[in-house]
Scaffold this motif. Sequence first.
Motif, PDB file in Angstrom:
ATOM      1  N   MET A   1     -73.004  10.642  35.060  1.00  0.00           N
ATOM      2  CA  MET A   1     -72.419  11.267  33.873  1.00  0.00           C
ATOM      3  C   MET A   1     -72.265  12.769  34.128  1.00  0.00           C
ATOM      4  O   MET A   1     -73.261  13.472  34.279  1.00  0.00           O
ATOM      5  N   THR A   6     -68.922  13.162  29.733  1.00  0.00           N
ATOM      6  CA  THR A   6     -69.787  13.153  28.547  1.00  0.00           C
ATOM      7  C   THR A   6     -69.060  13.711  27.329  1.00  0.00           C
ATOM      8  O   THR A   6     -69.067  13.124  26.242  1.00  0.00           O
ATOM      9  N   LEU A   7     -68.402  14.846  27.536  1.00  0.00           N
ATOM     10  CA  LEU A   7     -67.716  15.504  26.431  1.00  0.00           C
ATOM     11  C   LEU A   7     -66.484  14.709  25.998  1.00  0.00           C
ATOM     12  O   LEU A   7     -66.217  14.563  24.797  1.00  0.00           O
ATOM     13  N   ARG A  10     -67.626  11.849  23.927  1.00  0.00           N
ATOM     14  CA  ARG A  10     -68.023  12.254  22.580  1.00  0.00           C
ATOM     15  C   ARG A  10     -66.803  12.539  21.715  1.00  0.00           C
ATOM     16  O   ARG A  10     -66.716  12.114  20.559  1.00  0.00           O
ATOM     17  N   LYS A  13     -65.175   9.357  20.722  1.00  0.00           N
ATOM     18  CA  LYS A  13     -65.982   8.667  19.720  1.00  0.00           C
ATOM     19  C   LYS A  13     -65.750   9.301  18.343  1.00  0.00           C
ATOM     20  O   LYS A  13     -65.549   8.607  17.341  1.00  0.00           O
ATOM     21  N   LEU A  14     -65.743  10.624  18.309  1.00  0.00           N
ATOM     22  CA  LEU A  14     -65.495  11.323  17.042  1.00  0.00           C
ATOM     23  C   LEU A  14     -64.102  10.996  16.513  1.00  0.00           C
ATOM     24  O   LEU A  14     -63.917  10.775  15.311  1.00  0.00           O
ATOM     25  N   ARG A  17     -64.115   7.527  15.053  1.00  0.00           N
ATOM     26  CA  ARG A  17     -64.804   7.489  13.759  1.00  0.00           C
ATOM     27  C   ARG A  17     -63.980   8.170  12.669  1.00  0.00           C
ATOM     28  O   ARG A  17     -64.096   7.852  11.503  1.00  0.00           O
ATOM     29  N   GLN A  18     -63.197   9.171  13.072  1.00  0.00           N
ATOM     30  CA  GLN A  18     -62.361   9.873  12.087  1.00  0.00           C
ATOM     31  C   GLN A  18     -60.895   9.591  12.398  1.00  0.00           C
ATOM     32  O   GLN A  18     -60.085  10.507  12.507  1.00  0.00           O
ATOM     33  N   VAL A  73     -63.227  22.938  14.498  1.00  0.00           N
ATOM     34  CA  VAL A  73     -64.471  22.384  13.940  1.00  0.00           C
ATOM     35  C   VAL A  73     -65.659  22.784  14.812  1.00  0.00           C
ATOM     36  O   VAL A  73     -66.701  23.219  14.310  1.00  0.00           O
ATOM     37  N   ASP A  74     -65.500  22.670  16.120  1.00  0.00           N
ATOM     38  CA  ASP A  74     -66.582  23.047  17.038  1.00  0.00           C
ATOM     39  C   ASP A  74     -66.930  24.526  16.911  1.00  0.00           C
ATOM     40  O   ASP A  74     -68.084  24.926  17.045  1.00  0.00           O
ATOM     41  N   THR A  79     -70.922  24.380  17.644  1.00  0.00           N
ATOM     42  CA  THR A  79     -70.902  23.580  18.869  1.00  0.00           C
ATOM     43  C   THR A  79     -70.266  24.352  20.030  1.00  0.00           C
ATOM     44  O   THR A  79     -70.695  24.226  21.177  1.00  0.00           O
ATOM     45  N   GLN A  82     -72.581  26.373  22.050  1.00  0.00           N
ATOM     46  CA  GLN A  82     -73.377  25.536  22.947  1.00  0.00           C
ATOM     47  C   GLN A  82     -72.544  25.048  24.130  1.00  0.00           C
ATOM     48  O   GLN A  82     -73.055  24.938  25.238  1.00  0.00           O
ATOM     49  N   LEU A  83     -71.251  24.778  23.896  1.00  0.00           N
ATOM     50  CA  LEU A  83     -70.408  24.288  24.984  1.00  0.00           C
ATOM     51  C   LEU A  83     -70.141  25.383  26.018  1.00  0.00           C
ATOM     52  O   LEU A  83     -69.957  25.101  27.200  1.00  0.00           O
TER      53      LEU A  83
ATOM     54  N   ALA C  92     -74.681  23.088  14.802  1.00  0.00           N
ATOM     55  CA  ALA C  92     -73.907  22.297  15.767  1.00  0.00           C
ATOM     56  C   ALA C  92     -74.209  20.803  15.656  1.00  0.00           C
ATOM     57  O   ALA C  92     -74.318  20.099  16.651  1.00  0.00           O
ATOM     58  N   LYS C  94     -72.892  17.155  14.480  1.00  0.00           N
ATOM     59  CA  LYS C  94     -71.641  16.476  14.137  1.00  0.00           C
ATOM     60  C   LYS C  94     -71.876  15.472  13.015  1.00  0.00           C
ATOM     61  O   LYS C  94     -72.678  14.550  13.154  1.00  0.00           O
ATOM     62  N   ALA C  96     -70.199  13.023  11.935  1.00  0.00           N
ATOM     63  CA  ALA C  96     -69.805  11.627  12.158  1.00  0.00           C
ATOM     64  C   ALA C  96     -70.716  10.919  13.157  1.00  0.00           C
ATOM     65  O   ALA C  96     -70.603   9.705  13.334  1.00  0.00           O
ATOM     66  N   LEU C  97     -71.614  11.649  13.815  1.00  0.00           N
ATOM     67  CA  LEU C  97     -72.524  11.025  14.785  1.00  0.00           C
ATOM     68  C   LEU C  97     -73.910  10.880  14.158  1.00  0.00           C
ATOM     69  O   LEU C  97     -74.315  11.712  13.345  1.00  0.00           O
ATOM     70  N   PHE C 105     -76.114  13.072  23.122  1.00  0.00           N
ATOM     71  CA  PHE C 105     -74.959  13.783  23.693  1.00  0.00           C
ATOM     72  C   PHE C 105     -75.417  15.034  24.430  1.00  0.00           C
ATOM     73  O   PHE C 105     -75.040  15.270  25.582  1.00  0.00           O
ATOM     74  N   TRP C 106     -76.272  15.848  23.777  1.00  0.00           N
ATOM     75  CA  TRP C 106     -76.712  17.081  24.429  1.00  0.00           C
ATOM     76  C   TRP C 106     -77.610  16.785  25.619  1.00  0.00           C
ATOM     77  O   TRP C 106     -77.560  17.482  26.639  1.00  0.00           O
ATOM     78  N   LEU C 109     -75.320  15.916  28.373  1.00  0.00           N
ATOM     79  CA  LEU C 109     -74.545  17.081  28.810  1.00  0.00           C
ATOM     80  C   LEU C 109     -75.398  18.002  29.685  1.00  0.00           C
ATOM     81  O   LEU C 109     -74.929  18.554  30.679  1.00  0.00           O
ATOM     82  N   GLY C 112     -77.334  15.527  32.673  1.00  0.00           N
ATOM     83  CA  GLY C 112     -76.450  14.742  33.519  1.00  0.00           C
ATOM     84  C   GLY C 112     -76.740  13.253  33.477  1.00  0.00           C
ATOM     85  O   GLY C 112     -76.144  12.486  34.220  1.00  0.00           O
ATOM     86  N   ARG C 113     -77.673  12.811  32.637  1.00  0.00           N
ATOM     87  CA  ARG C 113     -77.937  11.369  32.536  1.00  0.00           C
ATOM     88  C   ARG C 113     -78.367  11.057  31.107  1.00  0.00           C
ATOM     89  O   ARG C 113     -78.731  11.958  30.358  1.00  0.00           O
TER      90      ARG C 113
END
Lengths: 221, 236, 230
Positions: A1, A6-7, A10, A13-14, A17-18, A73-74, A79, A82-83, C92, C94, C96-97, C105-106, C109, C112-113
């Motif tokens: 991963m 990963t991103l 996500r 998935k979001l 859901r929306q 939104v992020d 978010t 953090q990204l 931060a 979400k 919907a999660l 998720f974090w 991220l 890595g696993r």
Amino acid sequence: MNVFSTLLARDLKLAIRQSADSLTVVAFFAIATVLFPFGVGPETNVLERISGGVLWVTALLAALLSLDRIFTVDYEDGTLDQLVLTGQPLSIVVLAKITAHWLTTGVPLLIVSPLLAVTLHLPTAGYAPLLLALLLGTPTVSLVGAVGAALVLGTRRGGVLLSLLVLPLYIPVLIFGAMAVEAATTGRSATPELLVLAGFAVLAVTLCPWATAAAVRQAVE
Amino acid sequence: MKIANAIFPWAAGLAVLLFAVGLPIALVTSPPDYQQGETVRILYLHVPAAVMGEMIYYAMASGSAAYLIWRHPMAGLVAKASAPVGAMFTALCLICGMLWGEPMWGTFWVWDARLTSTLIMFFIYLGYIALGDAFEDPERGDRAAAILALVGVVNVPIIKFSVNWWNTLHQPASLSLTKSNMSGEMLLPLFLMMGAYGMFYVTVLVIRVRSELLAAKIRNARMSQIAGNEAAQAIG
Amino acid sequence: MSGDSFTAGTFSGSNLACRRGGRLVFTGLAFSLPAGGALILRGANGSGKTTLLRLMAGLIPPTAGHLAWSDQPLDDSDEHAAKLRFVSHLDAVKPALSVAENLSFWSALWSGRIDDAATLRAMDAFGLRHLATFPGRLLSAGQRHRLALARLLVAPAPLWLLDEPGNALDEASLGALTAAIADHRGRGGSVVVASHGSAFVNDGNTLDVGTFTPKTAVHWSDDADEESAA
């Protein structure tokens, strides 16, 4: 991963859901296209002539309306801070988000475009070039749009401003996208136009993530 | 800023002089064209405006690059101050183009490749100005607009290429605004007007950079005042 | 918690200055944070605590001065970012999660696993286990903030930067946060806390950011002069 998958997972998935968000964009594409026969009249020969251009213009406007989804939104919920701090190159992070945007906006637009083309009497020869042109052109639309979306983060009137920034930059894609359809319907080969669109996509995928990352970095600064 | 102050009177003086000499020559005393007649005089305003509109964009992009790479605030100010002047020249170019088009093509607007590219350029200027102005924190606006200027500079050649392709396929080349052969008598007013526009740009640039610096000083004084008051309250 | 400890060394900053919106927020600021150490940032509103934390995170470049790890000035912001966790006043989360999905998720991220064990431990530490399947949109402000704090535990990083971490927390969660910080420091991790109230650390250096605000005399308008005279 890795960070990219990963991103991407996500964001997809979001989006699922929306899913109303993606459907709204497709619905806009449909209603905006359907306005044209009311504006120019339902004569087959007129609609035939303008169908390729109309589909491209409305697809661009629909994509434009969805651009603020990429980052807003992020940005607002923290978010994005953090990204930026994942420890991985930010251009990879934004490329994942752009890919998710394309899969949830560009691809749905591509899928419904033949249906809308039927209502505009697009000649049969035009369908394959229309789909190919959208396939090659919509990634550029998401990539260039992402730069604009990142630049307007934190502005007072993001939406209108975004269209002013991005629409002039969409003109080359519009020209070659619409001309690919026109070429095929007038008996010319659409290959040159499609090749140029592919070239734009390659250029955009090399430069835009980098510019978007710079824009995101200054947005969270 | 010292250099700017030093060249300012020269640039302003030259601008006035070149306009005073160039405008009468361009609009009155130069000979009419055998093909276009008196209409050719519009070109003396139109062509240099087109050149300036584009050159100022490249100046703006260079300033933006310097601002982003070295965080040199002066470069950012030059870029910011250039944009409205560049937008004005593209607008002038479009207006002159339309006025020239009416007698020559019989219509005010033709989707000529150069005119179309200039129109798009005008929109890009508008976007740059609007973005720079859209943030509460002016520094953020400067940075965002600088990135946009660089994105734009990559796009300008692509847009020109696309518009040319589109134009050649949709209409046969008509009489273009600048295609006719330039005679020596035409070059003089062109060069004079070009010089006048250039000096006008430098003059306005210095004035605008000065006022931007002043505005920044006022802002800083206000910010420090707020901070000072807050600190005084915290102590007292 | 896994037993591994950190070997990142001393995090320090020297001669730092930061300009925001044209104003010099602080200047000549220096700090040194050894492994296992704690730094508490104090100061009035607007004195620059949040700015300093974001600068420490590498989100804001310093106008002057530099940050360093073990006296090596940092030149790669991504490398620095991989060593830190930042909890800001924005959670931060979400909507919907679910709580578990937000955390995993974090975890994925950063490490890595997919590390379900770490996610479970993080939820346990902040009393979120019973909310694991709840979507983020149903959480209260305090619960969302606990979820943001739980992110600290899903993937280890030596430096924690916490902006007002006690906001909206109940008594039990304040205790959980104090315990998490103590455990983190016990393994050689370091922490910077910007806080008005409790700092959640037993011993630590205090840095009053307000003392680094440049004291320039401003004579802007008449009433400013009056105020400074008074």
